[in-house]
Design a protein around this motif. Structure first.
Motif, PDB file in Angstrom:
ATOM      1  N   ALA A   1       0.836  -1.214   0.000  1.00 13.61           N
ATOM      2  CA  ALA A   1       0.000   0.000   0.000  1.00 13.61           C
ATOM      3  C   ALA A   1       0.866   1.257   0.000  1.00 13.61           C
ATOM      4  O   ALA A   1       0.615   2.205  -0.749  1.00 13.61           O
ATOM      5  N   HIS A   2       1.880   1.267   0.846  1.00 12.09           N
ATOM      6  CA  HIS A   2       2.703   2.471   0.937  1.00 12.09           C
ATOM      7  C   HIS A   2       3.625   2.615  -0.274  1.00 12.09           C
ATOM      8  O   HIS A   2       3.943   3.733  -0.686  1.00 12.09           O
ATOM      9  N   ALA A   3       4.011   1.484  -0.862  1.00 19.37           N
ATOM     10  CA  ALA A   3       4.835   1.544  -2.083  1.00 19.37           C
ATOM     11  C   ALA A   3       4.016   2.107  -3.246  1.00 19.37           C
ATOM     12  O   ALA A   3       4.492   2.967  -3.992  1.00 19.37           O
TER      13      ALA A   3
ATOM     14  N   LYS B   1      -6.347  10.722   9.835  1.00 19.13           N
ATOM     15  CA  LYS B   1      -6.163  10.712   8.381  1.00 19.13           C
ATOM     16  C   LYS B   1      -4.799  11.315   8.011  1.00 19.13           C
ATOM     17  O   LYS B   1      -4.532  12.473   8.328  1.00 19.13           O
ATOM     18  N   PRO B   2      -3.972  10.543   7.322  1.00 16.97           N
ATOM     19  CA  PRO B   2      -2.716  11.147   6.856  1.00 16.97           C
ATOM     20  C   PRO B   2      -3.002  12.064   5.683  1.00 16.97           C
ATOM     21  O   PRO B   2      -3.743  11.722   4.774  1.00 16.97           O
ATOM     22  N   GLU B   3      -2.420  13.269   5.736  1.00 15.47           N
ATOM     23  CA  GLU B   3      -2.543  14.231   4.624  1.00 15.47           C
ATOM     24  C   GLU B   3      -1.157  14.526   4.096  1.00 15.47           C
ATOM     25  O   GLU B   3      -0.245  14.816   4.872  1.00 15.47           O
TER      26      GLU B   3
ATOM     27  N   GLY C   1     -11.499   9.435  -0.683  1.00 17.42           N
ATOM     28  CA  GLY C   1     -11.373   8.249   0.166  1.00 17.42           C
ATOM     29  C   GLY C   1     -11.452   7.003  -0.683  1.00 17.42           C
ATOM     30  O   GLY C   1     -12.161   6.960  -1.689  1.00 17.42           O
ATOM     31  N   VAL C   2     -10.698   5.980  -0.265  1.00 16.38           N
ATOM     32  CA  VAL C   2     -10.750   4.689  -0.972  1.00 16.38           C
ATOM     33  C   VAL C   2     -10.886   3.599   0.075  1.00 16.38           C
ATOM     34  O   VAL C   2     -10.352   3.706   1.178  1.00 16.38           O
ATOM     35  N   ASP C   3     -11.627   2.558  -0.275  1.00 16.33           N
ATOM     36  CA  ASP C   3     -11.691   1.395   0.610  1.00 16.33           C
ATOM     37  C   ASP C   3     -11.687   0.130  -0.224  1.00 16.33           C
ATOM     38  O   ASP C   3     -12.410   0.028  -1.215  1.00 16.33           O
TER      39      ASP C   3
HETATM   40  C1  COA Z   1      -9.748   4.913   8.982  1.00 11.71           C
HETATM   41  C2  COA Z   1     -10.484   3.608   9.143  1.00 11.71           C
HETATM   42  C3  COA Z   1     -11.896   3.811   8.621  1.00 11.71           C
HETATM   43  C4  COA Z   1      -9.684   2.605   8.356  1.00 11.71           C
HETATM   44  O1  COA Z   1     -10.416   1.518   7.940  1.00 11.71           O
HETATM   45  P1  COA Z   1      -9.822   0.093   7.567  1.00 11.71           P
HETATM   46  O2  COA Z   1     -10.779  -0.523   6.617  1.00 11.71           O
HETATM   47  O3  COA Z   1      -9.457  -0.600   8.804  1.00 11.71           O
HETATM   48  O4  COA Z   1      -8.444   0.379   6.871  1.00 11.71           O
HETATM   49  P2  COA Z   1      -8.046   0.768   5.389  1.00 11.71           P
HETATM   50  O5  COA Z   1      -7.008  -0.199   4.987  1.00 11.71           O
HETATM   51  O6  COA Z   1      -9.196   0.988   4.466  1.00 11.71           O
HETATM   52  O7  COA Z   1      -7.384   2.209   5.590  1.00 11.71           O
HETATM   53  C5  COA Z   1      -6.259   2.361   6.358  1.00 11.71           C
HETATM   54  C6  COA Z   1      -5.544   3.610   5.900  1.00 11.71           C
HETATM   55  O8  COA Z   1      -6.410   4.738   5.913  1.00 11.71           O
HETATM   56  C7  COA Z   1      -5.678   5.881   6.322  1.00 11.71           C
HETATM   57  N1  COA Z   1      -6.418   6.458   7.443  1.00 11.71           N
HETATM   58  C8  COA Z   1      -6.243   6.315   8.778  1.00 11.71           C
HETATM   59  N2  COA Z   1      -7.155   7.056   9.439  1.00 11.71           N
HETATM   60  C9  COA Z   1      -7.904   7.672   8.507  1.00 11.71           C
HETATM   61  C10 COA Z   1      -9.012   8.564   8.563  1.00 11.71           C
HETATM   62  N3  COA Z   1      -9.523   8.990   9.716  1.00 11.71           N
HETATM   63  N4  COA Z   1      -9.558   9.002   7.407  1.00 11.71           N
HETATM   64  C11 COA Z   1      -9.062   8.589   6.221  1.00 11.71           C
HETATM   65  N5  COA Z   1      -8.019   7.733   6.102  1.00 11.71           N
HETATM   66  C12 COA Z   1      -7.458   7.288   7.238  1.00 11.71           C
HETATM   67  C13 COA Z   1      -4.274   5.439   6.683  1.00 11.71           C
HETATM   68  O9  COA Z   1      -3.418   5.751   5.598  1.00 11.71           O
HETATM   69  C14 COA Z   1      -4.412   3.945   6.838  1.00 11.71           C
HETATM   70  O10 COA Z   1      -3.319   3.207   6.391  1.00 11.71           O
HETATM   71  P3  COA Z   1      -1.931   3.129   7.182  1.00 11.71           P
HETATM   72  O11 COA Z   1      -2.278   2.965   8.618  1.00 11.71           O
HETATM   73  O12 COA Z   1      -1.221   1.984   6.578  1.00 11.71           O
HETATM   74  O13 COA Z   1      -1.261   4.448   6.890  1.00 11.71           O
HETATM   75  C15 COA Z   1     -10.601   3.168  10.594  1.00 11.71           C
HETATM   76  O14 COA Z   1      -9.546   2.366  10.976  1.00 11.71           O
HETATM   77  C16 COA Z   1     -10.661   4.317  11.567  1.00 11.71           C
HETATM   78  O15 COA Z   1     -11.639   5.001  11.639  1.00 11.71           O
HETATM   79  N6  COA Z   1      -9.586   4.574  12.315  1.00 11.71           N
HETATM   80  C17 COA Z   1      -9.480   5.800  13.102  1.00 11.71           C
HETATM   81  C18 COA Z   1      -9.558   5.493  14.583  1.00 11.71           C
HETATM   82  C19 COA Z   1     -10.958   5.517  15.071  1.00 11.71           C
HETATM   83  O16 COA Z   1     -11.735   6.426  14.856  1.00 11.71           O
HETATM   84  N7  COA Z   1     -11.303   4.485  15.795  1.00 11.71           N
HETATM   85  C20 COA Z   1     -12.592   4.329  16.277  1.00 11.71           C
HETATM   86  C21 COA Z   1     -12.837   2.867  16.441  1.00 11.71           C
HETATM   87  S1  COA Z   1     -14.526   2.589  16.813  1.00 11.71           S
END
Ligand code: COA
Length: 269
Positions: free
Chosen positions: A77-79, A105-107, A139-141
């Motif tokens: 993912a990071h690559a 969220k990383p910006e 956003g992507v998922d």
């Molecule tokens: C962001 C979130 C929706 C990620 O969902 P996920 O399906 O587990 O993970 P994904 O693989 O789709 O996305 C992960 C990536 O999204 C990015 N990300 C992290 N927080 C984010 C946010 N708030 N908004 C957008 N992107 C975010 C990061 O780049 C992360 O990857 P990395 O950790 O390798 O850098 C979820 O983990 C989250 O909300 N985390 C924030 C903590 C939080 O609010 N926790 C409450 C738990 S109830």
């Protein structure tokens, strides 16, 4: 729009005109570039190249994962994130730096004087994806189709009423697909607005035919400013994109499998 993606370059969009060079970027306000990489395309000999695209902090984080498969998908993912940034904008992959917003969220810290680049990544079992644009929230998922998931029980907790009805009416054979289509769209949206799972997922709902979003009154947001796409990337993976844009019809979205050869050349350069 539900798109099936493959290697059909006949329909290739602006990403086939890259990489960026000579001061020219490939990305603009009305463009979205997305890459996805299935881990089964990566050979043992390719990993060192992908790791070479990451910065030390990311490599250290990769090494902290307990499961090898989580480490690998994090690296992928990071690559592709750093690779897509370099492909579209033209700087060295290790030069990109990120800040972290309130909900995690990383910006991207965009180069001074350049456009404000927005990027988001997602990883799941066996697959990673990245999406990039200029200025607009994105956003992507991606999700892996876990075929024995208790979909209706989960939907009770997190889906809005119209979504639960659609899921209940879906034939058994397509329940997991329907569930994960909603789920990827919802996650793409909460990731685009940066709130992640701090945003209640039942405060908005999707119509799967039109891919329109509907907001509860509690969410001050405008459906007309959102564009969503959904994709089946493989038998086991779904992806959704969410982009906030003042004129969604003007958007050109280019989603292709990540060019592994380019990434490895970039790593070696
Ligand atoms: C962001 C979130 C929706 C990620 O969902 P996920 O399906 O587990 O993970 P994904 O693989 O789709 O996305 C992960 C990536 O999204 C990015 N990300 C992290 N927080 C984010 C946010 N708030 N908004 C957008 N992107 C975010 C990061 O780049 C992360 O990857 P990395 O950790 O390798 O850098 C979820 O983990 C989250 O909300 N985390 C924030 C903590 C939080 O609010 N926790 C409450 C738990 S109830």
């Amino acid at each position: 729009m539900n798109r099936t993606l493959g290697s059909d370059r006949a329909n290739a969009g602006f990403l086939s005109h890259g990489p960026a060079g000579g001061g020219k970027t490939l990305i603009g306000h009305d463009r979205v570039a997305a890459w996805w990489l299935s881990l089964d395309r990566i050979g043992e000999e390719d990993w060192a190249g992908l790791e070479a695209l990451l910065i030390d902090e990311e490599l250290e984080r990769a090494d902290r994962f307990h499961f090898h498969r989580d480490r690998e998908v994090y690296i992928a993912a990071h690559a592709i994130c750093r690779g897509l940034l370099s492909y579209c904008i033209g700087e060295a992959p290790q030069s990109w730096r990120f800040s972290v917003e309130d909900h995690g969220k990383p910006e991207l810290i965009s180069p001074a004087g350049g456009p404000r680049i927005r990027v988001n990544i997602s990883h799941t079992r066996g697959l990673a994806a990245v999406a990039l644009t200029v200025d607009h929230d994105i956003g992507v998922d991606v999700e892996w189709l876990q075929r024995d998931a208790p979909t209706e029980k989960l939907a009770e907790r997190v889906f809005a009423e119209p979504e639960r009805r659609t899921l209940a009416a879906a034939p058994n054979a397509s329940k997991i697909d329907t569930f994960l289509t909603f789920w990827t769209l919802k996650e793409a949206y909460v990731k685009a607005i940066g709130k992640g799972l701090s945003q209640p997922l039942d405060a908005f709902s999707f119509d799967l035919e039109s891919l329109r979003i509907h907001f509860d009154d509690s969410l001050a947001d405008d459906p007309a400013r959102w564009h969503f796409e959904r994709y089946r990337l493989s038998a086991d993976h779904l992806m959704a994109l969410a982009i906030r844009h003042p004129e969604p019809a003007a958007l050109a979205v280019d989603t292709v499998p990540a060019p592994l050869d380019y990434l490895l050349e970039l790593a070696a350069s």
